[in-house]
Design a protein around this motif. Structure first.
Motif, PDB file in Angstrom:
ATOM      1  N   GLN A   1      -7.897   5.147  -8.059  1.00 19.86           N
ATOM      2  CA  GLN A   1      -6.626   5.466  -7.425  1.00 19.86           C
ATOM      3  C   GLN A   1      -6.072   4.304  -6.602  1.00 19.86           C
ATOM      4  O   GLN A   1      -5.033   4.439  -5.968  1.00 19.86           O
ATOM      5  N   GLY A   2      -6.814   3.184  -6.590  1.00 20.79           N
ATOM      6  CA  GLY A   2      -6.352   2.023  -5.843  1.00 20.79           C
ATOM      7  C   GLY A   2      -6.770   2.020  -4.385  1.00 20.79           C
ATOM      8  O   GLY A   2      -6.253   1.231  -3.589  1.00 20.79           O
ATOM      9  N   GLN A   3      -7.732   2.877  -4.016  1.00 20.61           N
ATOM     10  CA  GLN A   3      -8.192   2.956  -2.639  1.00 20.61           C
ATOM     11  C   GLN A   3      -9.307   1.946  -2.398  1.00 20.61           C
ATOM     12  O   GLN A   3     -10.221   1.814  -3.208  1.00 20.61           O
ATOM     13  N   PHE A   4      -9.241   1.230  -1.254  1.00 20.28           N
ATOM     14  CA  PHE A   4     -10.208   0.185  -0.923  1.00 20.28           C
ATOM     15  C   PHE A   4     -11.395   0.774  -0.166  1.00 20.28           C
ATOM     16  O   PHE A   4     -11.234   1.648   0.689  1.00 20.28           O
TER      17      PHE A   4
ATOM     18  N   ASP B   1       0.843  -1.188   0.000  1.00 16.51           N
ATOM     19  CA  ASP B   1       0.000   0.000   0.000  1.00 16.51           C
ATOM     20  C   ASP B   1       0.881   1.241   0.000  1.00 16.51           C
ATOM     21  O   ASP B   1       2.112   1.160  -0.102  1.00 16.51           O
ATOM     22  N   THR B   2       0.276   2.411   0.104  1.00 16.11           N
ATOM     23  CA  THR B   2       1.013   3.669   0.035  1.00 16.11           C
ATOM     24  C   THR B   2       1.940   3.880   1.227  1.00 16.11           C
ATOM     25  O   THR B   2       2.757   4.798   1.213  1.00 16.11           O
TER      26      THR B   2
ATOM     27  N   PRO C   1     -14.172   4.091   3.208  1.00 17.67           N
ATOM     28  CA  PRO C   1     -12.760   3.780   2.989  1.00 17.67           C
ATOM     29  C   PRO C   1     -12.225   2.869   4.085  1.00 17.67           C
ATOM     30  O   PRO C   1     -12.528   3.044   5.269  1.00 17.67           O
TER      31      PRO C   1
ATOM     32  N   GLN D   1      -6.729   1.678   3.348  1.00 20.09           N
ATOM     33  CA  GLN D   1      -5.617   1.143   2.570  1.00 20.09           C
ATOM     34  C   GLN D   1      -5.783   1.510   1.098  1.00 20.09           C
ATOM     35  O   GLN D   1      -6.900   1.567   0.577  1.00 20.09           O
ATOM     36  N   GLN D   2      -4.654   1.785   0.481  1.00 21.91           N
ATOM     37  CA  GLN D   2      -4.625   2.176  -0.926  1.00 21.91           C
ATOM     38  C   GLN D   2      -3.407   1.563  -1.596  1.00 21.91           C
ATOM     39  O   GLN D   2      -2.299   1.598  -1.058  1.00 21.91           O
TER      40      GLN D   2
ATOM     41  N   VAL E   1     -12.575  -1.156  -5.255  1.00 21.47           N
ATOM     42  CA  VAL E   1     -11.361  -0.347  -5.385  1.00 21.47           C
ATOM     43  C   VAL E   1     -11.613   0.715  -6.445  1.00 21.47           C
ATOM     44  O   VAL E   1     -12.107   0.409  -7.541  1.00 21.47           O
ATOM     45  N   ASP E   2     -11.283   1.959  -6.107  1.00 21.52           N
ATOM     46  CA  ASP E   2     -11.502   3.037  -7.073  1.00 21.52           C
ATOM     47  C   ASP E   2     -10.305   3.166  -8.014  1.00 21.52           C
ATOM     48  O   ASP E   2      -9.356   2.386  -7.964  1.00 21.52           O
TER      49      ASP E   2
ATOM     50  N   ILE F   1      -0.898  -5.245   1.935  1.00 23.21           N
ATOM     51  CA  ILE F   1      -2.336  -4.988   2.001  1.00 23.21           C
ATOM     52  C   ILE F   1      -3.024  -6.211   2.599  1.00 23.21           C
ATOM     53  O   ILE F   1      -2.909  -7.325   2.085  1.00 23.21           O
TER      54      ILE F   1
END
Length: 291
Positions: free
Chosen positions: A186-189, A166-167, A196, A199-200, A183-184, A172
């Motif tokens: 931008q990779g955000q869960f 993750d970022t 949210p 975690q991204q 997951v959007d 993850i």
């Protein structure tokens, strides 16, 4: 006489390497995120042939230049994006990347291979986005193969077992079954209620992808991240994560078969030349040598 033999032998070795490279591409046509490799051939330096007169004060008469063959110097990957296909599997992810580079106030017009050459001959490569993963030695790696799954410890891993980071550079660990999460781009869960999870996915952008080193299992490493220009995906950069999708390989089957047949024919032509020199040397040694 032996110059031609060496030239033909070099041609055979070059075509063999091209054949092996194309065969590798064909074998990975169905590998998600695979990037085809192209073998680059270069010629040996040309030599100047001259006639030695043997008399003092006389210069050698130049006959001309002779090319001494070719060799397969290196294999370069093509990072052109493959076709994005829908899998309807919640643990499958793909990156749709079309990152622009601004120069003199305008976007650089990259060609189909992701390269731009200006009037002065300076080359600029299109940056590429990758999933960031960690191998079993704790080393950072990069991949476009988004066929993920959960391991026995509930961690999101690649098909080869590498941890998806993750970022915060942490593995993850979804707090719910993966098919209940979304997951959007931008990779955000997000959980089932759209909240949210905190975690991204860490999406890394490599500004010069030619510094990537292929390691197998669909992953790449970088010896010098600063030289390759590795950084996290920045807001505004055109790269999107798409869930329930996979990026197929960018291998063109028709072109690969054409390249395979071309290498085979060139190999056969060079082998005929080697056979010709073998027969000529046989006559020179066994027949002319008797006179």
């Amino acid at each position: 006489m032996l110059r031609g033999l060496y030239t033909a032998a070099a041609g055979m070795m070059t075509q063999q390497r091209i054949h092996d490279t194309v065969t590798q591409n064909i074998a990975n046509i169905n590998t998600p995120g695979y990037k085809e490799v192209n073998s680059v051939s270069r010629s040996f330096p040309e030599v100047l042939i001259g006639l030695v007169n043997g008399d003092n004060g006389q210069s050698n008469a130049q006959i001309g230049k002779l090319n001494t063959g070719v060799f397969a110097e290196e294999s370069l990957p093509s990072f052109v994006e493959g076709t994005i296909t829908n899998t309807d599997k919640a643990s499958d992810f793909a990156i749709i990347s079309n990152i622009n580079v601004v120069k003199n106030g305008q976007n650089i017009p990259f060609d189909a291979s992701g390269k731009y050459v200006d009037a002065q001959g300076n080359i600029t490569y299109q940056p590429q986005a990758f999933f960031t993963v960690q191998d079993d030695q704790g080393q950072i790696r990069y991949t476009r193969d988004g066929s993920f799954h959960l391991d026995s410890q509930g961690q999101l891993v690649t098909s080869a077992g590498y941890l998806v980071l993750d970022t915060n550079n942490k593995p993850i660990v979804p707090n719910a079954p993966i098919d209940q999460l979304t997951v959007d781009g931008q990779g955000q869960f997000f959980d089932g209620q759209g909240n949210p999870t905190g975690q991204q996915m860490l999406i890394s952008v490599v500004n010069n992808p030619n510094f990537l080193i292929r390691e197998g299992n669909g992953v790449y490493s970088v010896n010098n991240p600063s030289q390759a220009g590795v950084q996290a995906l920045q807001p505004g950069q055109e790269a999107e994560v798409r869930q329930r999708s996979l990026e197929s390989s960018n291998v063109d089957p028709a072109q690969s078969m054409t390249d395979l047949m071309t290498a085979l024919r060139a190999y056969e032509a060079n082998s005929k030349v080697v056979q010709y020199y073998d027969k000529s040397l046989d006559k020179a040694v066994n027949e002319l040598g008797r006179v």
